[in-house]
Design a protein around this motif. Structure first.
Motif, mmCIF file in Angstrom:
data_model
loop_
_atom_site.group_PDB
_atom_site.id
_atom_site.type_symbol
_atom_site.label_atom_id
_atom_site.label_comp_id
_atom_site.label_asym_id
_atom_site.label_seq_id
_atom_site.Cartn_x
_atom_site.Cartn_y
_atom_site.Cartn_z
ATOM 1 N N VAL A 155 0.861 -1.024 0.191
ATOM 2 C CA VAL A 155 -0.011 0.211 -0.027
ATOM 3 C C VAL A 155 0.886 1.208 0.035
ATOM 4 N N PHE A 156 0.629 1.908 -1.071
ATOM 5 C CA PHE A 156 1.659 3.225 -1.252
ATOM 6 C C PHE A 156 1.057 4.373 -0.512
ATOM 7 N N LYS A 157 1.803 5.089 -0.073
ATOM 8 C CA LYS A 157 1.432 6.116 0.666
ATOM 9 C C LYS A 157 1.869 7.501 0.366
ATOM 10 N N ALA B 111 4.865 9.886 -2.703
ATOM 11 C CA ALA B 111 5.465 9.853 -3.809
ATOM 12 C C ALA B 111 6.006 11.124 -4.171
ATOM 13 N N ASN C 178 4.332 14.631 -7.960
ATOM 14 C CA ASN C 178 4.079 15.804 -6.942
ATOM 15 C C ASN C 178 5.322 16.947 -7.543
ATOM 16 N N LYS D 206 2.524 21.658 -7.708
ATOM 17 C CA LYS D 206 2.021 21.434 -6.491
ATOM 18 C C LYS D 206 1.719 22.899 -5.999
ATOM 19 N N ILE E 115 -6.389 26.497 -5.812
ATOM 20 C CA ILE E 115 -7.376 25.976 -4.965
ATOM 21 C C ILE E 115 -7.691 27.125 -4.157
ATOM 22 N N LYS F 248 -11.412 21.515 0.042
ATOM 23 C CA LYS F 248 -10.032 22.382 -0.207
ATOM 24 C C LYS F 248 -9.080 22.065 0.704
ATOM 25 N N ILE G 67 -7.803 18.555 0.288
ATOM 26 C CA ILE G 67 -6.825 18.187 -0.825
ATOM 27 C C ILE G 67 -5.454 18.962 -0.588
ATOM 28 N N ILE G 68 -5.340 20.123 -0.131
ATOM 29 C CA ILE G 68 -4.208 20.981 -0.086
ATOM 30 C C ILE G 68 -3.250 20.250 0.996
ATOM 31 N N ILE H 170 -1.801 17.446 -1.003
ATOM 32 C CA ILE H 170 -0.868 17.572 -1.636
ATOM 33 C C ILE H 170 0.328 18.053 -1.273
ATOM 34 N N GLN H 171 0.387 18.864 -0.082
ATOM 35 C CA GLN H 171 1.623 19.448 0.538
ATOM 36 C C GLN H 171 2.131 17.990 1.204
ATOM 37 N N SER H 172 1.453 17.075 1.659
ATOM 38 C CA SER H 172 2.119 15.923 2.304
ATOM 39 C C SER H 172 2.698 14.878 1.172
ATOM 40 N N ASP H 173 2.830 15.164 -0.163
ATOM 41 C CA ASP H 173 3.183 14.265 -1.153
ATOM 42 C C ASP H 173 2.155 13.139 -1.234
ATOM 43 N N GLY H 174 0.889 13.092 -1.090
ATOM 44 C CA GLY H 174 0.282 11.825 -1.323
ATOM 45 C C GLY H 174 0.198 11.735 -2.867
ATOM 46 N N ILE H 175 -0.421 10.229 -3.187
ATOM 47 C CA ILE H 175 -0.074 9.958 -4.354
ATOM 48 C C ILE H 175 -1.346 10.392 -5.372
ATOM 49 N N PRO H 176 -1.159 11.378 -6.302
ATOM 50 C CA PRO H 176 -2.271 11.986 -7.209
ATOM 51 C C PRO H 176 -2.525 10.880 -8.122
ATOM 52 N N HIS H 177 -1.831 10.082 -8.384
ATOM 53 C CA HIS H 177 -2.250 9.236 -9.706
ATOM 54 C C HIS H 177 -1.435 7.784 -9.466
ATOM 55 N N THR I 259 -3.210 2.191 -2.487
ATOM 56 C CA THR I 259 -2.674 3.508 -1.811
ATOM 57 C C THR I 259 -3.482 3.693 -0.644
ATOM 58 N N THR I 260 -2.805 4.505 0.331
ATOM 59 C CA THR I 260 -3.709 4.903 1.533
ATOM 60 C C THR I 260 -4.854 5.646 1.635
ATOM 61 N N LYS J 184 -6.763 5.893 -1.431
ATOM 62 C CA LYS J 184 -7.893 4.850 -1.684
ATOM 63 C C LYS J 184 -8.480 4.092 -0.801
ATOM 64 N N ILE K 176 -6.659 12.797 -5.558
ATOM 65 C CA ILE K 176 -7.611 13.990 -5.181
ATOM 66 C C ILE K 176 -9.085 13.675 -5.213
#
Lengths: 407, 407, 407, 407
Positions: C21-23, C25, C53, C58, C65, D58, D61-62, D65-72, D78-79, D81, D293
């Motif tokens: 499970v990826f967290k 990237a 990212n 980013k 947003i 918002k 999502i921010i 993104i800031q914590s380098d979550g996996i957008p794709h 993934t955590t 999902k 996202i």
């Protein structure tokens, strides 16, 4: 002609090419109501292998009718049908060691092809059939999908599905691996449907080597190998089947046109028993499958194949035709054919039309085929007398000269 | 029968239902090689309206053959064809004030239907055709798409396209608006294809009112209205066309089966001139379109329609059949039909099969139709003698009793 | 993983190949929830050209947003969309002298292909599209018909129509004349749909010469020439378009995957104005055509193409990849690719699967493609650091050795 | 707007209906670059159930993104999902006792429908799907075949196959027996695909009784029952699913539009486990299936469904809308809908267009649907403030008056 112009459909074709009203016919001659006699090198589009009003067939048919034989029997058993089948087995199948089941379909070539495609799809559980460029297989939607000519195809008014086209006589290099690769994108075919000589397509003659290659391809890919011998079979090429001696072992052979002998309809498929058993009773039917008159005349036709003498004559006359055509051919023209199916490719549809019209004017019936009708096809009755054959060839030669060297 | 079992295709059907070998036939009787005589209420699947070996037709055909008439002419003009056409125009079209072009297709019903669908698609530039539940229109892929029965459809081995099915004799309430709304999701149809009496479908009789409603629907939606009169036409229902007097004005009428008179193949479409002109020459062809024997016998058949006397007889005999069937019918069974196409719906396919088998045993040929073959259909020659008709009905009654009241 | 096994569909694939499970990237690395870091040579299936990212993206997205930019606008005009379009015009189209209309379709590659095929069919009034063996164009029925792989095709559960397949990189000898002959049986095609490099098909690289030949064929036959640049475009091969400099002048170009920059969906077709004008408003719609976040990130991505420096880096790193792969390749294996899309064809699907699994174990994500997945494809982010690139190549080499030389 | 006119495809639609450039948006308001604020009753075509730029989303999502979550992530685990799936299971499925597998398809509604049809065909081994008049299911060829509207269908340029259409909300009398009769001509369907409320089709509301009848029909005929809840689901009608409480037990539910919460793409099918198991891994794929996202925002959206308070508000506001519309409706007009999907059928496409244009002029965004766009559809964000809702309804009333009573 008035009545035809007033009441017959605009779809009529040959009555435009041959604008006269025919009254009688005998062997290789048709006579119109004005008494003008025409040599027939058109042969009823390949039906009249044994001539118009073959005397032995006339006699047999009249006997049959007078004795209240059964003219129409669907697929009931009749004595007449049994006699035809027995003669076919004894004359054609057994001497060749061929074991096939005879399926009498609706009595037209297109119906025979439709039945063959159904059986191939049933046996393989697949849908796509491979057919070839310039192939001709009929006019009903299932067979028309395999027919190449755009003029006919467009008349369908609907897209034609489940046929893939490959170039006729084109080497198969790499095709086998490509079809074997499931990620390449080709569906495994249910059948390969091929004519040994493409008659309508322009008298294009396949070689034994190419036919063996596609036969092998079919075997390798689990597809049925179907030979459409509707126009080239029944003795036309100098042997009963057009593929005799080629070691092709087709899974299904479609026959029609010449099989009924007299010009009355009949169609018959030969299915290998291991495929034929996939049919359930009555799955492919048709009203006119049991034609007594055609069985009677078709049985008489078998007499021509009891020994090789008739076929030898056909080969001899075919050589006469070919060599005369070679002489007539202008530079750039090409003569093609086998036995008594010969064509001269003029490479020019307009020219070919003019030659055909000039022949009609001078008393010779023949037709164009191939792209834009540019190939003049000669398929006289196999029974034509030498004198008539030579006279017809003379007329053609004169017509070509007349058209090629305008006064 | 051995030869058939050894060499004929497994697809054969009637030779299983009637396991004997027939040798001769005359009017409403078929005789097998053992000399057993059978009454024929099957009528060659609706072909033999004028009986087996109709004496006048025999004579005309023999004359034709002896005088070297042209048995096979594709769509060339022949004197024989002209005589047939003239007789049809004079006897059938002109008295009804009908103006149609005659199109001779490949000589099978399925080919006639294929040609009709092509023309409808050409005229309208549309693809979809509306056909009805339980309809039967043939076995080649284009016509088969319109045929309802799953047993036949499955044999295609491919999906059948471009036909939409509506329930036969179901009211059209709201359909017109729905088809008119471009966001509703129905494509405007090229044609509506309907049988006035569904013969194979179970002797289902459409009412004049319903037919007029769908005819109007076709007109409103710019679709051609095609009547398939292949089995119900040619006098079967007591008038030449099954729809005579219904004020339906079809755009195309398909005819086959009875049109050739003697049981030899012929098919003919009647196209309204304004549609027919959309054909280009030779767009729909077929080898066996010009059948001399069928033209000769078909012309003789026209004699039956010169006045109403023959049709009156058919109506009278049809009433005899209907009233006898009504008496035989058990509770829950239903008798349907018009003229000399009558059926008794036993509502039980297994029962119907037993009755058909018992009839065969006792000397009566007839067949089942409809779902699971549960409807016993009676279509004897229109020329049957009263004695034979009554004897056949007696045999059927006895068979029903024998099967329904097991000893 | 439990939740996925209990609640996610059996259709899931990558979570089986990469069972963790990826967290998080970042650029070329993905980290799972246990903290294990993986080098990403899989690149989101070709989406993540600019890394996970991407920091500039980013920042731009967060700004967007926070300022209540419009995330979802269908095809309304927004300032964000305008800025993206302007940047694309200025950076990509104008410098190449390309005049195309931008069509934002539903934001998936398959939707872009569906739209392109619709337009080609509309423009030409034809139905059949030519696609190639091993081509991949998407999963929805219209695009799937062009996709070659039988595994995907069979999932449709219906026959796939209106696509004809030709062998990729196979010479076209004679094809032009054959397609030009109306009696040959080929329908004139609406379009030719081709990938310059078949990514899913096995990293098969088309030559400029062959592409020019099929482009000419398309022109000669009145067909549109469509390049599917969904995976190979957006800089992947060392130039923005995979076909830059090939003088191909495509009629339609499909773009998706990398175009949105950040991994959020976007798809865009480039249609030549003379074709585009055949669209009527709203004929091809889709809910998610106006993706604000993708416009914002996609605009940032344009910065990479303002001069050649980034592309030069891609070409340099691509050469590193190619030369390392050449060294790893065992006899019989083949290295193919261009720029930073490189593949090694192991010629053995089972072997390739083992290598991929071993790579995952040791911390490298990559995937197989081609027949049976036998080609290992390397598509790391274009922005990957040299150190990561080399480390990844080292891991691959070790995995190959480990698998090839079993302990 | 110049840039759009110069460079965007002619296919663009909404930018013509709303000819301005939007810059920001918040909850139920969109603001253009000139600063004009529009009330949004169009709701991103049913996507923006939770408003533009929902503040909680918002923030989430921010953070993501800031914590380098996996957008794709395609369908890797993934955590993010997992959290979305867990929330959906806990909030939606478990409380309803629903056991379904979640399939993330390409993130568009049309892709969800394509996947559902594939699965239904796989499970049943059948091809034909029943869909309804005026239904809308997407734009890619597989889904488009089920979409009714001719404008969209014609854009395909090819015939659309394997879908049969029945009239929406039409009684099924006799249909069950007809489909059960193998000789009637209907193929057994793979699935019935229906919307509980046809949104694009004109806000046509199916009754519980009719839905139960077609559900039963599906069960009796062995077909899957698929509810397309793409536009009517996710709380739009006052309950999470549009069919909650109807005891329909669908085999597959398609979701998209609102499921991603923020307007970023996501699509998810719910498949019954006994059907889902027929999928093989990766048979239906798609690049953008794993949208971080959308998972993040979609999880926030779940908070709205933890108790009934939000849905109660939706129902209350829906009643306000319905009663206001009833008052506005002129004689002959019809108000239809449920919850916050309400429509007023003006029965006049030209009139409706004028009203929509006048609304745009005065600051209200809404759109037409149904035949010729004659139904004005109101689907504001579910989170709209009462004041905005009333103001919008006032604007609509004024626009109707202005258009109906010309000065």
């Amino acid at each position: 002609m008035e009545l035809f112009e007033r009441w017959e459909s605009e779809v009529r074709g040959y009555s435009r090419a041959y604008p006269t009203v025919f009254k009688t016919a005998s062997n290789a001659r048709q006579v119109d109501e004005a008494g003008k006699s025409y040599l027939d090198f058109f042969g009823g589009a390949g039906v009249l292998n044994f001539g118009h009003n073959n005397p032995k067939m006339k006699e047999a048919i009249i006997d049959f009718i007078q004795s209240d034989g059964i003219p129409h029997s669907l697929d009931m058993a009749t004595t007449t049908k049994r006699e035809f089948m027995q003669a076919f087995v004894d004359t054609i199948l057994k001497p060749r060691g061929m074991d096939y089941r005879m399926q009498f379909t609706g009595p037209t070539g297109t119906n025979a092809v439709e039945a063959a495609l159904k059986l191939a799809r049933r046996v393989t559980g697949r849908r796509r059939v491979i057919a070839f460029t310039n192939g001709f297989h009929g006019m009903t939607v299932g067979a028309l999908a395999a027919t190449a000519n755009a003029y006919y195809r467009n008349a369908a008014g609907i897209p034609l599905h489940y046929v893939e086209r490959l170039p006729f006589m084109h080497p198969l290099d790499g095709m086998d691996e490509t079809y074997a690769d499931p990620s390449a994108g080709y569906e495994p075919p249910a059948a390969i449907l091929v004519e040994v000589i493409q008659a309508e397509g322009g008298v294009n003659v396949a070689t034994k080597e190419w036919l063996q290659a596609i036969r092998q391809f079919a075997k390798d890919r689990g597809a049925l190998f179907i030979i459409d011998d509707i126009q080239a079979g029944c003795g036309r090429t100098g042997s009963y089947f057009s593929f005799d001696g080629m070691d092709l072992d087709p899974d299904i052979i479609t026959l029609a046109k010449g099989i009924g002998g007299f010009g009355t309809p009949l169609a018959m498929n030969l299915n290998k028993p291991e495929h034929d058993k996939h049919w359930s009773p009555g799955e492919h039917t048709g009203t006119f499958r049991g034609q007594g008159i055609s069985f009677v005349a078709g049985k008489v036709a078998m007499d021509y194949f009891k020994d090789d003498s008739f076929m030898a004559e056909v080969r001899r006359k075919g050589e006469v035709m070919a060599s005369r055509l070679q002489k007539m051919a202008q530079p750039g023209m090409e003569v093609r054919g086998r036995g008594m199916m010969q064509g001269i490719d003029t490479k020019d549809g307009t020219l070919a039309k003019k030659i055909v019209a000039e022949c009609f004017r001078t008393g010779l019936l023949l037709g164009g085929c191939g792209s834009e009708g540019r190939v003049i096809k000669l398929i006289p009755p196999l029974t034509i007398e030498d004198a008539d054959l030579n006279e017809g060839l003379d007329l053609l030669e004169k017509a070509m000269n007349a058209v090629l060297v305008p006064a």
